[in-house]
Design a protein around this motif. Structure first.
Motif, PDB file in Angstrom:
ATOM      1  N   ALA A 116      -7.014  -5.957  -4.354  1.00 19.59           N
ATOM      2  CA  ALA A 116      -6.243  -6.617  -3.295  1.00 19.59           C
ATOM      3  C   ALA A 116      -6.822  -8.002  -2.997  1.00 19.59           C
ATOM      4  O   ALA A 116      -6.087  -8.973  -2.820  1.00 19.59           O
ATOM      5  CB  ALA A 116      -6.241  -5.756  -2.034  1.00 19.59           C
ATOM      6  N   GLU A 145      -5.761 -10.340  -5.593  1.00 17.77           N
ATOM      7  CA  GLU A 145      -4.315 -10.618  -5.594  1.00 17.77           C
ATOM      8  C   GLU A 145      -3.833 -11.251  -4.295  1.00 17.77           C
ATOM      9  O   GLU A 145      -2.631 -11.489  -4.128  1.00 17.77           O
ATOM     10  CB  GLU A 145      -3.554  -9.309  -5.850  1.00 17.77           C
ATOM     11  N   TRP A 200      -4.128 -10.047  -1.045  1.00 20.91           N
ATOM     12  CA  TRP A 200      -3.806  -9.184   0.109  1.00 20.91           C
ATOM     13  C   TRP A 200      -5.035  -8.355   0.528  1.00 20.91           C
ATOM     14  O   TRP A 200      -4.915  -7.270   1.086  1.00 20.91           O
ATOM     15  CB  TRP A 200      -2.593  -8.303  -0.190  1.00 20.91           C
ATOM     16  N   PHE A 233      -5.187  -5.110   3.222  1.00 20.71           N
ATOM     17  CA  PHE A 233      -5.537  -3.754   2.794  1.00 20.71           C
ATOM     18  C   PHE A 233      -6.781  -3.242   3.523  1.00 20.71           C
ATOM     19  O   PHE A 233      -6.818  -2.090   3.973  1.00 20.71           O
ATOM     20  CB  PHE A 233      -5.785  -3.686   1.283  1.00 20.71           C
ATOM     21  N   ILE A 284      -1.457   1.925   0.801  1.00 22.71           N
ATOM     22  CA  ILE A 284      -0.776   0.909  -0.015  1.00 22.71           C
ATOM     23  C   ILE A 284       0.730   0.969   0.234  1.00 22.71           C
ATOM     24  O   ILE A 284       1.389  -0.061   0.421  1.00 22.71           O
ATOM     25  CB  ILE A 284      -1.075   1.128  -1.513  1.00 22.71           C
ATOM     26  N   ARG A 326       3.899  -1.814  -0.750  1.00 22.69           N
ATOM     27  CA  ARG A 326       3.565  -2.121  -2.140  1.00 22.69           C
ATOM     28  C   ARG A 326       3.657  -0.862  -3.010  1.00 22.69           C
ATOM     29  O   ARG A 326       3.676   0.252  -2.498  1.00 22.69           O
ATOM     30  CB  ARG A 326       2.155  -2.727  -2.205  1.00 22.69           C
ATOM     31  N   ILE A 357      -0.387  -0.186  -8.420  1.00 23.00           N
ATOM     32  CA  ILE A 357      -1.628  -0.795  -7.918  1.00 23.00           C
ATOM     33  C   ILE A 357      -2.833   0.075  -8.271  1.00 23.00           C
ATOM     34  O   ILE A 357      -3.874  -0.434  -8.724  1.00 23.00           O
ATOM     35  CB  ILE A 357      -1.519  -1.028  -6.406  1.00 23.00           C
TER      36      ILE A 357
END
Lengths: 202, 202
Positions: free
Chosen positions: A95, A98, A100, A104, A129, A134, A139
């Motif tokens: 996360a 990426e 985020w 998270f 998640i 998402r 993920i």
């Protein structure tokens, strides 16, 4: 400021919930960096809590008092230790890579401390998640990929390089601060160092 | 408020230098209670610093930063561990029983941190007593007396009873606070508990 944290660390809950607002007040940018504090503590034989029931009892009471001080809702001691298989760490690391990461981390700690759903077990990570809108299965698959596992090693090595031995830790240049109760001091240092001398080298 | 401290504890320097003024501001009476934290930590296998050079390096830097924050003069890391034979603890305990406990504790910590004369070795304790205008040889003799050794055991037992595991510790009723960075919170609690629930029993 660099914010090194482990998703299964108790006092880290306080920092994860507080750091964004306190950093914004000071205009200090924060980089959220999950790392494997468990590996570092094992290397150091740093058994902060294991086999120490009095320290455990004290820790939960201290966190309860600190939560009240900072206006955070406390729902009693959650399970600990958690994230034994490091699933939450792997997702937190992905996360962060990426974009985020904070989202998270806050959701995972809220799940653990507010709802007593321990991270890394019982599908809790996937549920967190999902609540973030998402694709949990995609993920979780990316979190297991060699590229992401290498990220964890690299970030844990970065923590070793600055002498980190616990979570949460805050780093400003070479200056290391350990513990949620040093968060404000670290942010103040990021605006202006409060000592003229550098931190001694490792 | 009960102030449990060990004359050879590093962070305790900050509390010994700060507590009188901060307690006076709040009108909180403080009872200075030296105790043998080393015995308790050995019982717990609480090796807070031994074999942990990174934590040592961090501790001294953190103490330096806290000293600057509180306006205390810092003269660099003094020797540690100190008072290996507990001479300073025996005198601090006698002094507390005779009504000059805070005076001796401040002088002993100043000798150690400001002048780098370690407590409990090289006649330093006798010199500190002498500078307080007291009879060092008579006091050192009384400090070795069975009555005073029994005081140390009793005070260390009192610390065990409230779940103390480190120095400095602050106790208000059943409420335990550990570490100089909890001094203000402990004093505030002594004026008015900030949580409705009692501290969990041991």
């Amino acid at each position: 400021m660099e914010f090194f944290f482990f998703p299964g660390s108790t006092y880290t809950w306080l920092s994860v919930m507080r750091i964004e607002a306190l950093a914004a007040l000071r205009g200090v940018p924060v980089r959220w960096r999950p790392f494997n504090v468990r590996a570092i503590m094992q290397e150091m034989d740093n058994r902060f809590l294991q086999g120490k029931p009095l320290k455990y009892r004290y820790m939960w009471r201290d966190i309860e008092r600190r939560a009240a001080l900072h206006g955070l809702d406390w729902n009693g001691p959650p399970e600990h230790p958690v994230d034994r298989n490091l699933e939450a760490l792997r997702v937190a690391t992905l996360a962060a890579a990426e974009g985020w990461g904070p989202e998270f981390a806050r959701a995972s700690f809220e799940d653990w401390f507010t709802h007593h759903r321990s991270p890394g077990v019982g599908g809790h990570t996937a549920q967190v998640i999902g609540r973030l809108g998402r694709d949990a299965s995609a993920i979780l698959a990316r979190a297991e990929a060699p590229e992401n596992l290498a990220r964890i090693e690299a970030e844990t090595d970065a923590a070793r390089q600055v002498g980190i031995f616990g979570s949460p830790s805050f780093v400003v240049g070479e200056e290391l601060f350990w513990g949620d109760d040093r968060l404000e001091a670290a942010l103040d240092w990021a605006r202006r160092p409060t000592l003229p001398t550098p931190m001694p080298p490792i």
